[in-house]
Motif scaffolding. Structure first.
Motif, PDB file in Angstrom:
ATOM      1  N   PHE B  64      50.435  51.732   7.856  1.00  0.00           N
ATOM      2  CA  PHE B  64      51.529  52.112   6.971  1.00  0.00           C
ATOM      3  C   PHE B  64      52.028  50.818   6.339  1.00  0.00           C
ATOM      4  O   PHE B  64      52.238  50.742   4.932  1.00  0.00           O
ATOM      5  CB  PHE B  64      52.909  52.709   7.774  1.00  0.00           C
ATOM      6  CG  PHE B  64      52.845  53.974   8.266  1.00  0.00           C
ATOM      7  CD1 PHE B  64      53.039  55.110   7.188  1.00  0.00           C
ATOM      8  CD2 PHE B  64      52.232  54.283   9.328  1.00  0.00           C
ATOM      9  CE1 PHE B  64      52.960  56.369   7.633  1.00  0.00           C
ATOM     10  CE2 PHE B  64      52.204  55.725   9.945  1.00  0.00           C
ATOM     11  CZ  PHE B  64      52.518  56.838   8.844  1.00  0.00           C
ATOM     12  N   GLY B  65      51.925  49.667   7.079  1.00  0.00           N
ATOM     13  CA  GLY B  65      52.524  48.554   6.231  1.00  0.00           C
ATOM     14  C   GLY B  65      51.498  48.120   5.202  1.00  0.00           C
ATOM     15  O   GLY B  65      51.719  47.488   4.052  1.00  0.00           O
ATOM     16  N   PHE B  66      50.172  47.993   5.688  1.00  0.00           N
ATOM     17  CA  PHE B  66      49.061  47.557   4.773  1.00  0.00           C
ATOM     18  C   PHE B  66      49.083  48.510   3.532  1.00  0.00           C
ATOM     19  O   PHE B  66      48.925  47.808   2.454  1.00  0.00           O
ATOM     20  CB  PHE B  66      47.604  47.922   5.484  1.00  0.00           C
ATOM     21  CG  PHE B  66      47.271  46.883   6.467  1.00  0.00           C
ATOM     22  CD1 PHE B  66      47.653  45.538   6.345  1.00  0.00           C
ATOM     23  CD2 PHE B  66      46.807  47.512   7.654  1.00  0.00           C
ATOM     24  CE1 PHE B  66      47.292  44.705   7.314  1.00  0.00           C
ATOM     25  CE2 PHE B  66      46.377  46.535   8.472  1.00  0.00           C
ATOM     26  CZ  PHE B  66      46.655  44.992   8.512  1.00  0.00           C
ATOM     27  N   LEU B  67      49.577  49.771   3.573  1.00  0.00           N
ATOM     28  CA  LEU B  67      49.568  50.464   2.290  1.00  0.00           C
ATOM     29  C   LEU B  67      50.384  50.091   1.415  1.00  0.00           C
ATOM     30  O   LEU B  67      50.439  50.220  -0.059  1.00  0.00           O
ATOM     31  CB  LEU B  67      49.511  51.911   2.441  1.00  0.00           C
ATOM     32  CG  LEU B  67      48.352  52.449   3.183  1.00  0.00           C
ATOM     33  CD1 LEU B  67      48.477  53.923   3.731  1.00  0.00           C
ATOM     34  CD2 LEU B  67      47.181  52.515   2.352  1.00  0.00           C
ATOM     35  N   ILE B  68      51.740  49.539   1.896  1.00  0.00           N
ATOM     36  CA  ILE B  68      52.798  49.274   0.830  1.00  0.00           C
ATOM     37  C   ILE B  68      52.400  48.475  -0.353  1.00  0.00           C
ATOM     38  O   ILE B  68      52.634  48.926  -1.485  1.00  0.00           O
ATOM     39  CB  ILE B  68      53.898  48.684   1.561  1.00  0.00           C
ATOM     40  CG1 ILE B  68      54.600  49.749   2.760  1.00  0.00           C
ATOM     41  CG2 ILE B  68      54.944  48.025   0.662  1.00  0.00           C
ATOM     42  CD1 ILE B  68      55.700  49.251   3.468  1.00  0.00           C
TER      43      ILE B  68
END
Lengths: 248, 205
Positions: B64-68
């Motif tokens: 989820f973090g990587f996608l931000i």
């Protein structure tokens, strides 16, 4: 008369191995030609060349005078009945749906399909009232094989291919199926190419026997001639007859 | 339970279901056709399965973090959450589609071809019906996992029942955590039961 199927100097190479080498052979209308041979002799390969499941790497196979490569594969296959070991029935189709498949693909009206399927089931000794609605898993091996034969006959194809059709059933059922095959042939008189490694079965059902050895046609003879034929491979196969009588 | 809390549970449950529903619809729409295609392209199989495998191994919070920061796909909100959930759901569906179709008995496939079925007829009349149960089993696994993973979506502003859980964690409030966790678990059980039932009903084989 023109042969129904004609192998002309056919070779077939599969994954780097020459499975067939320069085989020439005519199959006349109305005969039952048996392709006899050991495992790996090329007999099943020869059969699959006829309905274009395989293509020759050299030479050509003609069906009704036309090379298989020139046929539309779908049209060709719908004119050829195919029966394999273990029948290859569709497990999610009932007996009726299995037998009626090719007529349905060919767009026959439902009524006509039903009549045809029921007549065929009668013919192979499976009363439709009892068997039409069953699934293949609810049948014995011998019954499945009968459904397989009925399915191959469904669209009334001029040619039938049998790939060791009775290889996976017990010996008693096997003899029953062979008898039925002979009876059926008397009734409908279709051309058939029949693959087996059982010399007894070959002698029983064949009008002519083609013995394959190492991808080559070793002998082509009627059953009577075959029994007197010379050559190492013929002798090897005929020796099986003796072993079966005296050996056990 | 106060009426406000009850209302919020209903709201967030609906939001959660929406997240899961949309993600699963996209994942199925991508993974099933890809799986079918892969049965026809043997060389591609290990690459695609490898990709889906790697996606599965990335810790969900990290994904989820990587996608931000990724443009178009990423950012804060539902869209990013759905992208992440889809990536997670792909593997089980893809793998089962592939296994289901490749698992069709060779004799059955060969006789279908030998009887003059076209490629399309082979797929729709033989391969898909026989693989249906297996494919649905993949969908079930993916759905149940997604229902749980979707709670993490709240961390990047995706909403859903995770909102309760993160709020509860921040304020050390067990009631809030349970208000998120219990409905999520309940939905997962229902989905598992329902899809399991459908699986059994499907195809007589």
């Amino acid at each position: 008369m023109r042969p129904l199927v004609s192998f002309r100097n056919v070779s077939c190479r599969l994954s780097g191995k020459d499975v067939l080498r320069g085989m020439s052979l005519d199959v006349e209308a109305g005969e039952t030609l048996v392709l006899l041979g050991r495992s790996g002799s090329g007999k099943t390969t020869a059969l699959k060349l006829v309905n274009a499941l395989l293509q020759p790497s050299a030479g050509e196979v003609r069906v009704e005078g036309m090379p298989t490569a020139a046929w539309d594969a779908i049209r060709l296959r719908r004119r050829i009945g195919y029966v394999i070991q273990e029948a290859g029935l569709f497990p999610h189709f009932t007996v009726e749906q299995n037998v009626g498949l090719v007529p349905r693909l060919e767009g026959w009206p439902a009524e006509k399909i039903r009549d045809r399927v029921h007549a065929l089931l009668e013919q192979v000794g499976l009363p439709p009232a009892q068997f039409a609605a069953r699934y293949p898993r609810e049948l014995s091996g011998g019954q499945r094989q009968r459904v397989g034969v009925a399915r191959a006959l469904a669209a009334d194809p001029p040619l039938l291919l049998f790939d060791e059709p009775f290889g996976a059933v017990d010996p008693v059922t096997r003899v029953e199926l062979q008898r039925q095959f002979l009876a059926l042939r008397r009734e409908i008189g279709k051309t058939a190419i029949f693959v087996t490694h059982d010399v007894r079965e070959a002698l029983l059902v064949a009008t002519r026997i083609a013995l394959l050895h190492d991808g080559r046609l070793a002998v082509l003879a009627t059953p009577a001639e075959f029994l007197r034929a010379q050559g190492e491979e013929v002798r090897a196969f005929l020796a099986c007859l003796d072993t079966q009588v005296t050996g056990c | 339970m106060t009426p406000e809390l009850a209302l919020e549970i209903v709201e967030l449950t609906v939001e959660h279901l929406l997240l899961v529903g949309v993600s699963m619809a996209i994942a199925i729409a991508v993974a099933v056709p890809t799986g079918i295609l892969l049965t026809r392209r043997t060389q591609l199989q290990k690459w695609m399965i490898g990709f889906a495998n790697v996606m599965q191994t990335v810790p969900s919070l990290a994904l989820f973090g990587f996608l931000i920061p990724i443009p178009l796909l990423g950012g804060i909100g539902k869209q990013t959450a759905i992208v992440a959930l889809v990536l997670y759901a792909l593997l089980p569906i893809l793998r089962n589609t592939l296994a289901g179709i490749l698992g069709v008995d060779r004799a059955v496939r060969e006789s279908a071809i030998a009887m003059g079925m076209t490629g399309r007829q082979l797929l729709w009349e033989v391969e898909l019906p026989l693989a249906a149960r297996m494919i649905l089993a993949g969908v079930r696994v993916a759905t149940v996992t997604t229902i749980g993973t979707a709670t993490i979506a709240a961390a990047i502003g995706g909403g859903g029942l995770g909102v309760f859980i993160f709020r509860g964690l921040a304020s050390v409030d067990t009631t809030q955590i349970l208000a998120g966790a219990v409905p999520a678990a309940f939905i997962a059980l229902l989905a598992d039961g329902g899809l399991g039932w459908a699986e059994k009903k499907l195809s007589p084989v």
